[in-house]
Structures are given as C-alpha cells and as structure tokens.
Scaffold this active site. Structure first.
Site, PDB file in Angstrom:
ATOM      1  N   HIS A 185     -43.843  32.635  31.945  1.00  0.00           N
ATOM      2  CA  HIS A 185     -43.547  31.675  33.005  1.00  0.00           C
ATOM      3  C   HIS A 185     -44.747  30.767  33.225  1.00  0.00           C
ATOM      4  CE1 HIS A 185     -41.672  35.624  33.998  1.00  0.00           C
ATOM      5  NE2 HIS A 185     -40.589  34.885  33.955  1.00  0.00           N
TER       6      HIS A 185
ATOM      7  N   GLY B 219     -39.667  10.962  -1.376  1.00  0.00           N
ATOM      8  CA  GLY B 219     -41.020  10.921  -1.919  1.00  0.00           C
ATOM      9  C   GLY B 219     -41.524  12.300  -2.302  1.00  0.00           C
TER      10      GLY B 219
ATOM     11  N   GLY C  19     -39.792  15.007  -2.805  1.00  0.00           N
ATOM     12  CA  GLY C  19     -38.938  15.571  -3.855  1.00  0.00           C
ATOM     13  C   GLY C  19     -39.331  15.035  -5.225  1.00  0.00           C
TER      14      GLY C  19
ATOM     15  N   GLY D 177     -23.049  12.091 -10.704  1.00  0.00           N
ATOM     16  CA  GLY D 177     -23.272  11.689  -9.320  1.00  0.00           C
ATOM     17  C   GLY D 177     -22.066  11.034  -8.674  1.00  0.00           C
TER      18      GLY D 177
ATOM     19  N   ASP E 229     -32.679   0.875  -1.742  1.00  0.00           N
ATOM     20  CA  ASP E 229     -32.407   2.300  -1.853  1.00  0.00           C
ATOM     21  C   ASP E 229     -33.625   2.996  -2.459  1.00  0.00           C
ATOM     22  OD1 ASP E 229     -30.457   4.659  -2.036  1.00  0.00           O
ATOM     23  OD2 ASP E 229     -31.222   4.502  -4.072  1.00  0.00           O
ATOM     24  N   ALA E 230     -33.977   4.153  -1.909  1.00  0.00           N
ATOM     25  CA  ALA E 230     -35.199   4.824  -2.351  1.00  0.00           C
ATOM     26  C   ALA E 230     -35.102   5.258  -3.811  1.00  0.00           C
ATOM     27  CB  ALA E 230     -35.469   6.034  -1.455  1.00  0.00           C
ATOM     28  N   GLY E 231     -33.956   5.796  -4.204  1.00  0.00           N
ATOM     29  CA  GLY E 231     -33.798   6.251  -5.590  1.00  0.00           C
ATOM     30  C   GLY E 231     -33.814   5.082  -6.563  1.00  0.00           C
TER      31      GLY E 231
END
Lengths: 578, 578
Positions: B217, B403, B405, B487, B557-559
């Site tokens: 508490h 990143g 990954g 995909g 897109d990041a990929g």
C-alpha cells in the site's frame, strides 16, 4: 513498461527457461518450445500451438492434458520459425498426425505452413489451422482475414479435447473449424506495452481515451472514443458481439456461450470483475446462458492496458469440449473432480448477523438523542469538507485513504443514527448504532477506533438518564482508554492517541472544576488542536524513512488532525443545544 | 492506473459481485464476503481469511477446497469490518471453531480481533492469526511487527490443509504459527498503483529506480536503488532472504523451500519467468531444494509494478501441507490427480531436427561462395546501419519490429554462411544454410520471406557450376514467384512484393539483353528503389485507419524499403568481385 530483463535479445529464451524451470512437472523443454511432461499417448492426434513470446499464458502456458500437446515459442511478438515448429511437432507427435494451431498473423501463417510441409516430408501428417476471432480486424465478409486473439483458447481447447477423445486428424480439424466459426472476440485498449529494452511504448493511446479494436501488437483499430465507465465498456463489448451472431446460433433463450473476459496485462482482476458483473447481466438480459466463464489474463501483451470479450456460441458438442477437464500451467479445469454442488439456496437468514432491536428509552434520553444526531451531522459535514486534505496528509505516511475512510464512516454513522432516532432510540442506542455503522462501512484502523469511541460514549450515556457533563466526560475518558487498549499506541507515537488523551483529560478536569459542558468541551478542543499540531515535526512513528517523504516533517498525523477537527465541530453543536 | 470502474465508492462491492458471478460454482456470496459453494464439513475447523480489496487473488480468490473456507472482503485497501468478518465466519463455521487469518496490518488486527470477540459471544470458538512475512517491514528482533504480503498464501494454505485433515482448532493454529515462523518475503517496486477514481498514483518511484522493501500500500521501504537487471533483482531477493534463515532450517543440501515469485500487477509473466530462472539457479547453488514453486500474481496491488520473493522453509510436515491439493478460483493444485511422470530423460536426439550435412562442391562454386558470403556480410552491415529507421517505419503500420527482425535474421544468416563456407560448402549450400538461419532466428513474416528468397537463389546456383548472370537472374525470378505464392500478396498491395517483382523482372530483362551481372543488377536495384519509394503515399494495405497514423501517408512499407536497401548493398559487393 517491461523493466526486468537481462540482454533484451535473450529475453524470450530466458523467459522460456524460467517457465520450464517453474513448471517442470507439467512441461519439458525441446528445441523450439515445450511439450507436455508426459508423452503423447500413441494414436492420439497431437495439437501443437504457438506464436510469439510476450503473450503469456499464450502459448507455452496452455500445454498440458486436455489442451495442447506442445507449443512452439517464437521471439518477442515474432512467429516461431518453421524449424522450431517442426522440432516441437516431432517431439509431440504420437503417431496419429499433428494439428498446428495459431492466431491468424502473416508470420505465423507462413512459418506454420512451411513447418507442415517439412513435417509431411518427414512422414508426419500435419494440418494447419489459424484462429480468426477478432471481429474488428476485418469485415464479416472477409472473416478469414481476421486476427486471432483470446479466441485462441476456446478453439485450441475444442480441438485438443477432441484429440483426447481419440478422434482422427480430419475430425479434430473439423472441430477446430466449427469452434472457430462460432467464436468472436472484440477488444478495447487504453495504452500499449514497452518491449524489453525499448525506450518508448510500441504504441500509445491518448490520455482518457480508448482505442476500439486495436490489435495486441498495436495493429490498426477501428476508432477512438472517450474512456468509458466499466458498465459502458461492458455494453460496448457485449453489444458489438451480439450484432454479429453466427447463423445457426439458435433462438434467444436457447443460446449458450462460453465467455472469456480477457485482460491484456495491466487492467487488473478487480476491474475485470467489475466489467464482468455487467457483461453477465447483459448476456442474461439477451437470453444467453453463460457456460464456464473465464475472467482473467489468458492472452496478454506484456503490460498493455486493455480488455477483450470472447464468446464461443456452443452447441451440445462444443459445450462438451469446452467443459472437458484441462490441466496446464496456466489453465486448469475440473480439478479434484467436479466442484461440490452449491449448498442449498442463496444466503440463509441464519448466516446474517441479527439486527439489534431498539431498547426502550426515557423521554429525556430521546431528547438528548436529537443533540447526538446533530453532533453526528456536524461530524459528517466537517469530514466531508476536509476529505481531500485528510487524504493528502495521510498519503505522506500512509496509503492516503484516511479522508475517504472517515467520509464513509461518518456518513454511515449519521444515517444509522437518524434511523435509530426515528425509531425512538435513546442517546446511548443512537451512538451504539452509529458506532457499528462507522466501523462497518469505514473499515481500516480509523473505522475500528471511531466505532470504539462512539460506543464508549454511548455506553456512558445510556438510554435512561438525561446526559450530564460528568457522564459525557466519563464516556470520553473510557473511549480514550479503549482506544489505547485496542490500538496499542501511546502518547508520543504520533497517532490520534496523542490528541485523544489530552482531550479526554482536559475535559474531565474542566468538568470536575464545575464548568458547564460547552465551556469544558471548548477548553478540551483547544487542547486537542494543540496536540494535533504537535504530531507534525517528526517522522511518522512507522519509523523507517520513506523515499521522497521529507515533507512529512511538517505534516500532522491524519488521524490526530481529523480528531481535532471533529472535537471542534462538536463544540459548535453544543453551543446551539445548551 | 485503474481505468474501468463505475462509482469509485462502489468499486469493491461491484468487483465482488462480478467475482461471485464468474465463480459461482466454487464460491457463494454472504454478507461481508464469500464462502465456499459447498458447506464446511461438520467438525472441520473453518479457516476464514480476509483483508482489503485491490489485492486479488487475495483474498476471495483463495476460497475453496484445500484453502480458505471463507473470505471477508473489505473496501479498497481497507480492512473488512468486524461485522463483515463475523458474518462470513458464521456462514463458514462447521461446528469446530474458526481460525481468522490475515496480513498483519493495524486495521485488520483490530477488526479481526473484534470479530473474534463477537464470535465468542455468539458461542463460536474463534482464534486470530496475523501473517508477518515481510522482512523489510521490521527488524528480525521485532518480527511480530512485520507486515504480511505474499507469505499469506503458504501460511493460509498450511493451516487450511491441516483443517482439512480434521485437526482441532488449537493444532490448526499451531500449524499456522509454525508455517509463519518459517516464511520470509522480500520485495522491490518500480511504480505505484492509482486507485479507482483517484487522479494520481498512491505513490511513485522515480524513473529507472527501484524502491526496496516498499509495502503493497506504499508503506515505507528501506531504500532506493537503480533499476536492476533481472539477474541482479534475483540476486538481491535471494541473497537477502538467505541472510535471515530460521534457526532450525537445516544444513545446506538438506534445505527445502516452497518458493513464490509474486508479481504485484504490471510486472508480467515473462518478466517473472526471466527472474525466476536466476532465482532457481541461485537457490540451487545455495543447496536449497525447491518444492512446488509458484510464479505469478498471488497478491497484487492493482497495477503496481513490483515483485516479491517468498520462501517457506519446509520440514516434512509443512511440505506435506504445501503439496496438498487445493481448488480455488485462483489457485489450484493437484488437478486431475498427479501430473504424469515426466517422459524418460531430457530431450532425445530423435526429437531434434537433423543437421544438414555439407554436400560436396566444385572448386568454382566454393570460390563463388566467397562472393556470396561477402554479399551476406554487406546485407547484415546495411541492416545494422538502418535498424532504427526500419523500426520507425514499421511502427507506423505494424508492430515496429521489422528492424530488429531483419537484424536478427541477417546476422544469423551471415554466421551460418560463414560456418558453411568454412566447411567447404558451395554457393548453393552456403545460401541454403543462410536461408534456414534467417528464417529460424528472425521469425515473423519477413524472416520467412527472406528465407524463401535466399533458398530460391541458392537452388538456382547449386554447388557445382560457377554462377552465371543468367543463373542469378533465374534464382531471383524464382524467389519473386515463391514470395508471391507464400505471402499471398500481389504488386500494388504495398508490401515487399511491390519491389521484388520489378527488381526480378528488370534483372531478368537486363541479363537477357546481354548485360553483365553488375550492370544488370545496378539497373534492377534502381527499379527497386523507385518501387520502394512508391509504396509511400497511400495507407498501408491492412486498410483500416489507425488512430494517429496519418504520417503513414508519407512512409514507405518497411519490408519494401529494406529490400531496396539490400539490393543496393549487394550491388556494391558485385562491383568488388567482378
């Protein structure tokens, strides 16, 4: 945020290591994840689940009898690789094929799909199944694109229970399909999680807002609304799910559903129960029978703040599978056989504490009870006016609830006193009822002590004689002694005792000098105020330094301060009544 | 913070209502709290526990066979009143007396003490017992002043298991005393909780610091230190508890302890497991045998961030009681009988996926493998250099882990390629090993797709012929087709496919025009860069608007972006090797 880790890159592996160490009687580690401690019985289809780390108990916590035979465990928020899945599936395989189950995320679909191909090349019959329960992630016409969230559990469980019954792979898969087709989830979120080693949250939701349909990794939701009350949240969750019923769900009144109210991490159990209370009521109103509800954390996202509701619309077969026993590290059902049948009926009157009756009182004492009631009114009003101040003072050295506790107690005392007075009680009984109500509603230490004080004064006044100054002083003296006895504190401990003792002593001395009660009480209240102020200037008696509480040096004890305020308030009432 | 509530003053009551609705098969509501759904067997001592709300599963979640017979439930962080406790105890009483158990806090001591007196007046034999496990709350010489925290559980459980065995009240009390005398807890905290309706936390701990010994508490702790790693936290917890052993604990090697690693609310399961991994190792080093450990949330303080370790030093009798089955809403043990015996031994080699051997390769292919390795080096270096940028871009429409990954995958691929090259592998095998490592370590969608790309190119190159421009273009074309197949995305979906297809097509066209590989690759990389830039300017294909993600309009897109970066990096290597 996530605070406890070593090398963030090793987090998922170390968590899995700790998990298997803690649960070695139920699971054993294999490359890529875990399998049940016991081997899959020969001829039983193995259900292998999996996904990223960070969602415990999904996925490793759901391995065990009645549920998964194995779990492939990926990195934080990342699918396990095909190689990991294959390794777990080979270890779990009992010779009758493998059903690979996971939430519908692109990475999982890819890796589990590749694993199934590799298992086929190994000579193991493997099928894949992606759970798609999150209705906010795609429209009804595109339900195959939906993500999997807490609906994972009932779908995994249905398939696994079918596997335990010895069904062949095709039929286990068909069960998974049926369970998934009848499972819908919908969620709301209030804040995102911070991954191990990250310096900012993965996503945020503005203060006092909620994101509707936000994914457990922060995937896009469908809107943002003001923060709801618990009941409003329940209405949104239930209302949305009731709008998208499966076609063959049956008529209202004949509908049954497994219900999961899932916390994402930092919406805690009591909050979930407050929401569930309304969820259950709304489903009941809608004619839905709730079967074996689960309220807790079943799919999390670290300490993300959010909650989701899952309904699996049951038919007889799905109900049988949902009710089947399970025994995993995080999900157990049917322990020790079935729970006992509930004892007969609701609460029996005999369980309840009996109501005290109202003893007969003299006219004089009933008249005095009016003054007592006025004094209790003044106490409640004074406490109300100071509730925030008392909370702030208490927060310096305590848990900050002195203000609310005193408010609950004094309000309840006033109400109980008014009821007793209405029924013709004398001064003593009015105070006794007020004492019980205060202790009962306020809880905490101060509740018990104030109950004791009022009871002691009430005992001294009784219900027959007109209260005299001497009787009042006697009651206060007895209260002072009882509080010391009960609370174990002495003068100098910086508690209310520091105030109560000089108040009682001054009152008794002034009365024995022959002063009128009002004058004596005024002098005693002055002593109380001085004593309360003197409880400031030293650290609280709990003794140990509290980080960043230096300001406690100038703050009086909250209980001491409130007692002084009350003695002064009561003096005002005495002025009016004498 | 606590976000889901209705009227804050009604929070505890509504939570209890939802709790009993969710668990009606195990508990039933009575005035003041809950009791088991089934009646206490005649002649069995009833163990009635209790305390404030806000600590679930303490206290209502611990009612059930093998544990408490009833729980009195107070307001948020406030003791239940004597009246509530009395009511619950009367409902739970089985004719053989009641043991009232609670953590050692002033309010609880008062109210449970008063309840015992009232029960005695009702003709019910009642004893009280306060748990005092928190060693940071008072010195060893004043252990009776210590607070009760997660040690409540083993002490309650020991007494309750003794009651289930039919022992009389005096002996049940003696068991509680023995269990408490051998139970020690120690905790650390990182942040406080915000009570329902409050506008600021009950207490705070400075950023990146921890409070040592802080009460649940917010009671004073004993110091403040920098935020530890998980292993440092484990060392502090274990080291502190090992310094205060009970006198009769036995010699090292003969010591046994029940171990509870308790999360206070927002330190989540995986973090607890990372800490437990080290706790178990340290106790093992110290010669302590761990018996039935519990890692989870057993006493919480809403969403307080903190963790405590509890050790109960077992003798034969206490071990028997700790291992006894229990079946409550929040704590179950011994479900479905004992878990199966673990399958024989540790992971068998047959469970593991076999290591691929290194096939024989021509001198020319082994030479080419050197260039492949250089290209993979360049890929890893490029990814490293852009890891934060890729994470930021991905966070706009995804979970921000692209990143990391890619970094995990490319690093693992380079290492696996170097190992294979060292062992004399040809270009095809070096790429195959790199492909598996990338998919295995990166996880996620991008890991699977990059594994597919490298594998397709490796297949085209093989281990015999010297790679030609035509072979490389063929491999890239196959990679493009495989990624689309796997995909499920097509050009225009704003994914890496938008880049891979024009890259492959441009490369194939340029090579078929007779250009050298380096020149053709340069042209293809240019097409890739243009295509990646074009993935910006529209919302990501997931389609639904994400709150506050308007900036996605300008973000590629990041990929797609990482693929373009990589094709350019590989061009640099080709320049050097041709």
């Amino acid at each position: 945020m996530t605070r406890l880790f070593n090398d963030p890159a090793a987090f998922a592996d170390e968590a899995l290591e700790g998990f298997t160490a803690a649960h070695r009687r139920r699971v054993r580690p294999v490359t890529g994840g875990v399998v049940r401690a016991g081997a899959t019985p020969a001829g039983q289809v193995a259900v292998v689940i999996g996904g990223g780390s960070g969602h415990y108990p999904a996925f490793s916590g759901l391995v065990g009898r009645g549920l998964a035979h194995g779990a492939a465990v990926g990195n934080v928020f990342a699918s396990p690789s095909a190689q990991q899945i294959r390794s777990v599936a080979r270890a779990a395989h009992g010779g009758a094929g493998v059903l690979l189950m996971y939430g519908n995320y692109a990475g999982d679909v890819l890796h589990f799909g590749q694993a199934a191909e590799r298992l086929a090349a190994d000579g193991i019959d493997a099928r894949t199944f992606a759970v798609t329960d999150d209705i906010s992630s795609a429209a009804p016409g595109e339900s195959a694109k939906r993500r999997g969230i807490a609906g994972d559990l009932p779908v995994f469980k249905a398939a696994a229970a079918a596997a335990e019954q010895g069904l062949p792979l095709e039929e286990v898969l068909a069960v998974a399909e049926r369970a998934n087709a009848r499972t819908r989830s919908f969620g709301i979120a209030f804040s995102g999680c911070t991954l191990p080693g990250a310096d900012h949250p993965l996503f945020t939701v503005p203060e006092a807002r909620m994101a509707v349909g936000l994914g457990i990794h922060g995937e896009p939701g469908i809107g943002e609304e003001p923060l709801p009350t618990a009941d409003e949240a329940a209405r949104l969750l239930v209302g949305t799910l009731l709008k998208e019923l499966p076609e063959d769900v049956g008529r209202p009144g004949g509908r049954r559903a497994a219900v999961i109210l899932n916390g994402l991490g930092s919406v805690k159990y009591e909050e979930l129960f407050v929401v569930y209370r309304k969820v259950a009521a709304l489903l009941d109103e809608a004619g839905v029978e709730i079967v074996d509800p689960e309220v807790g954390e079943l799919v999390t996202s670290f300490d993300m703040a959010g909650v989701s509701l899952t309904l699996t619309w049951l038919d007889d077969r799905l109900e049988e599978l949902w009710r089947a026993p399970a025994d995993t590290p995080a999900y157990r059902k049917g322990a020790l056989g079935e729970p006992e049948a509930p004892a007969s009926g609701p609460v029996r009157a005999a369980d309840e504490a009996p109501e005290a009756g109202i003893p007969a009182a003299s006219e004089a004492s009933r008249h005095a009870a009016g003054a007592v009631l006025a004094a209790l009114d003044a106490v409640a009003v004074t406490v109300d006016a100071h509730v925030d101040e008392l909370g702030r003072i208490d927060a310096v050295a305590g848990d900050g609830d002195h203000g609310i506790g005193m408010q609950r107690g004094s309000t309840a005392a006033r109400r109980a006193a008014a009821d007793a007075h209405e029924l013709g009680a004398g001064a003593g009984t009015v105070l006794a009822h007020a004492a019980d109500a205060w202790a009962d509603k306020a809880g905490g230490t101060s509740g018990a002590l104030w109950g004791t004080i009022l009871r002691a004064v009430g005992n001294a006044l009784g219900d027959q004689e007109a209260p005299t100054a001497a009787r009042v002083a006697e009651g206060v003296t007895e209260a002072s002694a009882a509080v010391r006895r009960l609370g174990g504190a002495e003068v100098g401990d910086k508690t209310m005792v520091d105030v109560l003792v000089p108040f009682a002593d001054t009152l008794a001395a002034a009365v024995s000098e022959g002063l009128r009660l009002t004058t004596a009480w005024d002098r005693a209240a002055g002593a109380a105020e001085a004593a309360a102020a003197a409880t400031a200037g030293l650290l609280p008696r709990k003794g140990r330094a509290r980080p960043h509480a230096e300001k406690s040096l100038g703050t009086p004890d909250a209980g001491a301060h409130s007692l002084a305020l009350i003695t002064r308030a009561v003096h005002g009432v005495l002025l009016n009544h004498h």
